[in-house]
Design a protein around this motif. Structure first.
Motif, PDB file in Angstrom:
ATOM      1  N   ASP A  57       0.821  -1.204   0.000  1.00 10.78           N
ATOM      2  CA  ASP A  57       0.000   0.000   0.000  1.00 10.78           C
ATOM      3  C   ASP A  57       0.858   1.259   0.000  1.00 10.78           C
ATOM      4  O   ASP A  57       0.364   2.356   0.239  1.00 10.78           O
ATOM      5  N   THR A  63      -1.467   1.627  -4.939  1.00 12.40           N
ATOM      6  CA  THR A  63      -1.338   0.373  -4.196  1.00 12.40           C
ATOM      7  C   THR A  63      -1.426  -0.807  -5.162  1.00 12.40           C
ATOM      8  O   THR A  63      -1.899  -0.676  -6.301  1.00 12.40           O
ATOM      9  N   PRO A 114      -3.682  -3.568   0.509  1.00 10.70           N
ATOM     10  CA  PRO A 114      -4.852  -3.003   1.189  1.00 10.70           C
ATOM     11  C   PRO A 114      -6.156  -3.766   0.933  1.00 10.70           C
ATOM     12  O   PRO A 114      -7.126  -3.594   1.675  1.00 10.70           O
ATOM     13  N   ASN A 147     -11.777  -3.998   1.761  1.00  9.37           N
ATOM     14  CA  ASN A 147     -10.817  -2.893   1.840  1.00  9.37           C
ATOM     15  C   ASN A 147     -10.372  -2.752   3.292  1.00  9.37           C
ATOM     16  O   ASN A 147     -11.137  -2.291   4.145  1.00  9.37           O
ATOM     17  N   ASP A 161      -7.903  -0.821   4.192  1.00  7.06           N
ATOM     18  CA  ASP A 161      -7.208   0.458   4.310  1.00  7.06           C
ATOM     19  C   ASP A 161      -8.136   1.514   4.904  1.00  7.06           C
ATOM     20  O   ASP A 161      -9.361   1.341   4.933  1.00  7.06           O
TER      21      ASP A 161
END
Length: 574
Positions: A358, A563, A471, A495, A497
């Motif tokens: 990421d 990413t 991520p 996700n 992140d």
């Protein structure tokens, strides 16, 4: 006895020892170098001959003559007695290499994305249209020309190099369609550059030029692909040969002006010379300052940079005036386009050894920091690092997001030119800053500390990039396929992140990248810490499956932040 002495010294009789008229024998290393250059011409020649024998028998006949020349030069390199005779053998090896390069060009001139873009830019230029900022996607449709995918989910279809290559390609457009005119331009530039390098090197080293430029089938391959960097290489050859002597005595002279103009032209051909120029300018300043003092050295470098900038500006003037914003974005495109990871450098960690990162942006930061650190080290220790000025800039590309080996390979003839004509003795009296602080009983520790201090930011940035976590967590829930093709792929994506991400999906096997899949179902942007189901369709409706046992990787790129998330795809048995 006295009579005999008198007769021996009579008028008209020579009294000095006879002078030998035998030719001076060449050194053994010169013979070996000539032989190695000769042997290197064998590389790839059989493939060319095989193709020619099928499609162009006349070219095959020429290649057969080249085989005879290689064999004959191999014998002569070992048996000729004089240096002049061996120099003639060097010339024969060069002519043989040039002939083989032309034969290969006749047979293999399909080109690449760079050649078709350069040729199209030349056509647009001749037609009075803009060169920069205009996409030409039709150039890549169904003809096997590689695409440059970006992390935004698209592809780069525009011309992204300085304008000298299209300007020189324009007069060759009559040769044909596609990228052929650009290929002819870059191949011609390589042949001219090889001859120039051969001529400028000292006689015993000339065969090394043949070997480096033509013998290993590396540089000539990039010429046949139509890379503008080959034009830049040819222009840099006269700049790099004996480069520490530029401005000697405080005057550029005609030769120095010509070298400066070639440097500016090289920077107007492709972006790679931009990375080399600061090292050359810094080295010339250090050598001249050691000879002339600070003020005179500064004037020399200013005149050199002024001539180079003038040549660069003259080549770019039309484009600066006609489309200034598009021109500026175009020549900066390779640095800003956001192309996906690719190459043989450190990015392989995120591509092949882990499931992504990421923190891909940190690869770019690491590359820039390494370049800056190496330049400062070069200035601090120019007496030691001066001979490596033509090699140091390319180390930075090993950390870049695009670390293709072509960035190193295409400039290797410059390594040779500097090794032969810019040895360490040229830098013995060069000026170095902080000489007293980096000298004394602790000079070794001080130099190591300086190197560590300057290179640590690049190492830290590279470590951040390589140790990042993917991520997106992906799980394949459904695959629609038959024995040979895949038509649908359904995923459950989470996700992890803290930022919302816009994913772009593709499958890869090996080092290549398949075009992006279309998202049939699923959100365009996945919120932070959210989970969604995506249904993907191959761009042409079907994706050809590899043989059993070959690894298939699902790759997902995002652009803001940059990413990469990867996962292996295991297909259920049919």
């Amino acid at each position: 006895m006295l009579l005999a002495d008198t007769q021996l010294s009579a008028p008209g009789r020579p009294t000095e020892p006879a002078v030998s008229t035998a030719p001076q024998p060449p050194t053994q290393w010169h013979r070996v170098l000539t032989l190695l250059a000769d042997v290197s011409l064998f590389i790839g020649t059989r493939e060319v001959w095989t193709q020619a024998a099928t499609h162009r028998p006349a070219v095959a006949a020429v290649i057969s003559v080249c085989y005879a020349s290689i064999l004959g030069c191999g014998v002569l390199a070992l048996v000729v007695r004089g240096r002049r005779a061996l120099a003639r053998v060097d010339l024969c090896v060069l002519v043989t290499g040039l002939t083989l390069a032309l034969c290969t060009f006749v047979l293999f001139h399909r080109g690449s994305d760079e050649s078709v873009l350069t040729a199209q830019a030349a056509r647009e230029l001749v037609a009075g249209h803009g060169v920069y900022g205009h996409p030409w996607p039709w150039l890549f449709g169904g003809n096997g020309i590689a695409l440059t995918p970006t992390v935004t989910g698209g592809y780069d279809y525009t011309y992204g190099y300085p304008p000298l290559a299209p300007l020189l390609t324009a007069p060759l457009l009559w040769l044909g369609h596609g990228g052929l005119p650009a290929i002819a331009m870059s191949t011609g530039a390589l042949l001219v550059g090889t001859v120039v390098l051969w001529w400028l090197l000292p006689a015993p080293w000339r065969s090394a030029a043949t070997m480096a430029c033509l013998g290993f089938s590396m540089i000539s391959m990039y010429g046949r692909l139509g890379y503008p960097a080959i034009l830049a290489l040819a222009l840099l050859v006269p700049v790099v040969v004996r480069w520490p002597r530029i401005g000697r005595g405080g005057r550029l002279g005609p030769a120095g002006v010509a070298q400066a103009a070639c440097l500016g032209a090289a920077c107007a051909a492709q972006q790679l010379p931009w990375f080399l120029a600061p090292f050359l300018l810094a080295g010339i300043y250090a050598v001249r300052r050691g000879e002339l003092g600070a003020r005179a050295a500064g004037l020399v470098v200013l005149r050199l940079a002024g001539v180079a900038a003038t040549a660069w500006l003259l080549i770019n003037t039309y484009f600066v005036v006609s489309q200034p914003v598009a021109w500026l974005k175009g020549i900066a495109l390779p640095l800003l386009q956001g192309a996906v990871l690719h190459g043989q450098g450190l990015v392989g960690v995120s591509l092949y050894l882990t499931n992504g990162s990421d923190r891909l942006d940190w690869y770019g930061y690491a590359s820039l920091l390494l370049l800056a650190g190496l330049l400062v080290l070069f200035v601090l220790f120019v007496r030691r690092l001066g001979p490596a000025a033509t090699v140091l800039p390319w180390l930075a590309f090993w950390l870049a997001t695009r670390s293709q080996d072509g960035y190193y390979l295409m400039m290797t003839p410059l390594w040779l030119a500097a090794a032969v004509t810019a040895p360490a003795t040229e830098f013995a009296g060069a000026w170095q800053p902080f000489t007293r602080r980096l000298a004394g009983p602790y000079r070794r520790a001080a130099r190591i500390a300086a190197a560590v201090l300057l290179l640590s930011p690049a190492v830290a940035s590279a470590a951040l990039a390589a140790t990042g976590s993917p991520p997106l967590r992906m799980e394949v829930t459904s695959v629609r396929h038959d024995v040979r093709t895949l038509s649908r792929l359904t995923l459950r994506v989470t996700n992890t992140d803290g930022d919302a991400l816009t994913p772009h999906f593709t499958l890869t096997r090996g080092q290549g990248m398949y075009p992006y899949f279309a998202v049939v179902r699923g959100p365009a942007t996945l919120p932070a810490h959210a989970t969604a189901t995506y249904e993907l369709r191959p761009p042409e409706g079907r994706y050809a499956l590899p043989k059993p046992g070959q690894r298939i990787r699902l790759r997902v790129f995002t652009s803001s932040p940059q990413t990469l998330s990867s996962a292996d795809v295991t297909l259920p048995t049919v």
